[in-house]
Design an enzyme around this catalytic site. Structure first.
Site, PDB file in Angstrom:
ATOM      1  N   ARG A  30       0.838  -1.201   0.000  1.00 26.02           N
ATOM      2  CA  ARG A  30       0.000   0.000   0.000  1.00 26.02           C
ATOM      3  C   ARG A  30       0.874   1.253   0.000  1.00 26.02           C
ATOM      4  NH1 ARG A  30      -5.084  -1.726  -0.057  1.00 26.02           N
ATOM      5  NH2 ARG A  30      -5.446  -3.744   0.940  1.00 26.02           N
ATOM      6  N   ASP A  31       0.468   2.240  -0.821  1.00 24.43           N
ATOM      7  CA  ASP A  31       1.183   3.511  -0.882  1.00 24.43           C
ATOM      8  C   ASP A  31       1.075   4.206   0.478  1.00 24.43           C
ATOM      9  OD1 ASP A  31       2.071   5.518  -3.474  1.00 24.43           O
ATOM     10  OD2 ASP A  31       1.714   6.455  -1.518  1.00 24.43           O
ATOM     11  N   ILE A  32       2.161   4.795   0.915  1.00 19.56           N
ATOM     12  CA  ILE A  32       2.216   5.436   2.227  1.00 19.56           C
ATOM     13  C   ILE A  32       1.387   6.731   2.257  1.00 19.56           C
ATOM     14  CG2 ILE A  32       4.268   6.922   1.896  1.00 19.56           C
ATOM     15  CD1 ILE A  32       5.308   5.762   4.568  1.00 19.56           C
ATOM     16  N   ASN A  88       4.533   6.425 -13.724  1.00 17.52           N
ATOM     17  CA  ASN A  88       5.134   7.733 -13.932  1.00 17.52           C
ATOM     18  C   ASN A  88       6.586   7.532 -14.351  1.00 17.52           C
ATOM     19  OD1 ASN A  88       2.778   9.072 -13.056  1.00 17.52           O
ATOM     20  ND2 ASN A  88       3.397   8.883 -10.925  1.00 17.52           N
ATOM     21  N   VAL A  97      10.297   8.083  -7.100  1.00 18.67           N
ATOM     22  CA  VAL A  97      11.126   6.961  -6.645  1.00 18.67           C
ATOM     23  C   VAL A  97      11.621   6.231  -7.895  1.00 18.67           C
ATOM     24  CG1 VAL A  97      11.226   4.819  -5.314  1.00 18.67           C
ATOM     25  CG2 VAL A  97       9.825   6.730  -4.482  1.00 18.67           C
ATOM     26  N   HIS A 101       7.629   1.262 -10.802  1.00 17.63           N
ATOM     27  CA  HIS A 101       6.446   0.843 -10.037  1.00 17.63           C
ATOM     28  C   HIS A 101       5.189   1.216 -10.792  1.00 17.63           C
ATOM     29  CE1 HIS A 101       7.730   4.837  -8.732  1.00 17.63           C
ATOM     30  NE2 HIS A 101       6.448   5.133  -8.551  1.00 17.63           N
ATOM     31  N   HIS A 103       1.244   2.078 -10.234  1.00 19.86           N
ATOM     32  CA  HIS A 103       0.239   2.480  -9.244  1.00 19.86           C
ATOM     33  C   HIS A 103      -1.097   1.847  -9.630  1.00 19.86           C
ATOM     34  CE1 HIS A 103       2.369   6.203  -7.580  1.00 19.86           C
ATOM     35  NE2 HIS A 103       3.032   6.042  -8.709  1.00 19.86           N
TER      36      HIS A 103
HETATM   37  P1  AMP Z   1       6.032   8.150  -8.114  1.00 19.28           P
HETATM   38  O1  AMP Z   1       5.794   9.614  -7.845  1.00 19.28           O
HETATM   39  O2  AMP Z   1       5.293   7.609  -9.290  1.00 19.28           O
HETATM   40  O3  AMP Z   1       7.524   7.855  -8.163  1.00 19.28           O
HETATM   41  O4  AMP Z   1       5.413   7.388  -6.880  1.00 19.28           O
HETATM   42  C1  AMP Z   1       6.114   7.114  -5.704  1.00 19.28           C
HETATM   43  C2  AMP Z   1       5.085   6.716  -4.682  1.00 19.28           C
HETATM   44  O5  AMP Z   1       5.742   6.057  -3.636  1.00 19.28           O
HETATM   45  C3  AMP Z   1       4.314   7.890  -4.063  1.00 19.28           C
HETATM   46  O6  AMP Z   1       2.921   7.720  -4.298  1.00 19.28           O
HETATM   47  C4  AMP Z   1       4.680   7.806  -2.588  1.00 19.28           C
HETATM   48  O7  AMP Z   1       3.605   8.146  -1.742  1.00 19.28           O
HETATM   49  C5  AMP Z   1       5.074   6.342  -2.448  1.00 19.28           C
HETATM   50  N1  AMP Z   1       5.995   6.030  -1.374  1.00 19.28           N
HETATM   51  C6  AMP Z   1       7.154   6.648  -1.063  1.00 19.28           C
HETATM   52  N2  AMP Z   1       7.762   6.052  -0.017  1.00 19.28           N
HETATM   53  C7  AMP Z   1       6.958   5.005   0.333  1.00 19.28           C
HETATM   54  C8  AMP Z   1       7.026   4.006   1.350  1.00 19.28           C
HETATM   55  N3  AMP Z   1       8.053   3.948   2.217  1.00 19.28           N
HETATM   56  N4  AMP Z   1       6.027   3.099   1.423  1.00 19.28           N
HETATM   57  C9  AMP Z   1       4.989   3.140   0.561  1.00 19.28           C
HETATM   58  N5  AMP Z   1       4.875   4.064  -0.417  1.00 19.28           N
HETATM   59  C10 AMP Z   1       5.832   4.993  -0.526  1.00 19.28           C
END
Ligand code: AMP
Length: 115
Positions: A30-32, A88, A97, A101, A103
């Protein structure tokens, strides 16, 4: 080091996350900072920085990521109401990140185009 993204650390179990699925190719958690009632990230266990770095050899992996999203959407009860699958890529694509990944977002009505 390139392998040491926050997602690589989640895959290795070094950083806590709410993991909803994992196998030998992918981990889903799950996204944080969820942007919708369901917001799950599906990541390859192997670090691939961006969509630009995928090759034909990764065809099975990306198919598996998409099919994992499809199955998790069913599991979350959003398959019929609808959902969105997003990757993205790089700064203008909104990537923050640099570990590939996907979403899976759903559980509310979404608008188009994205901001
Ligand atoms: P992006 O902007 O597409 O690179 O998405 C990165 C996603 O990672 C964002 O929606 C963040 O909220 C999520 N995220 C960052 N750190 C964590 C974490 N430790 N656990 C879960 N989700 C995270």
């Amino acid at each position: 080091m390139a392998e040491d993204t926050i997602f690589a650390r989640i895959v290795r179990g070094e950083v806590p996350a709410t993991i909803v699925y994992r196998d030998d190719m992918v981990t889903a958690f799950r996204d944080i900072a969820p942007v919708a009632p369901t917001h799950i990230l599906i990541v390859p266990n192997r670090t691939i920085p961006t969509l630009n770095d995928l090759t034909a050899d990764d065809a099975a992996l990306i198919a598996h990521m998409v099919l994992t999203a499809q199955r998790l959407a069913q599991q979350e009860g959003i398959a019929e109401s609808g959902y969105r699958v997003v990757i993205n890529c790089n700064p203008q694509g909104g990537q923050s990140v640099y570990h590939l990944h996907l979403h899976l977002i759903g559980g509310r009505k979404m608008s188009w185009p994205p901001g």
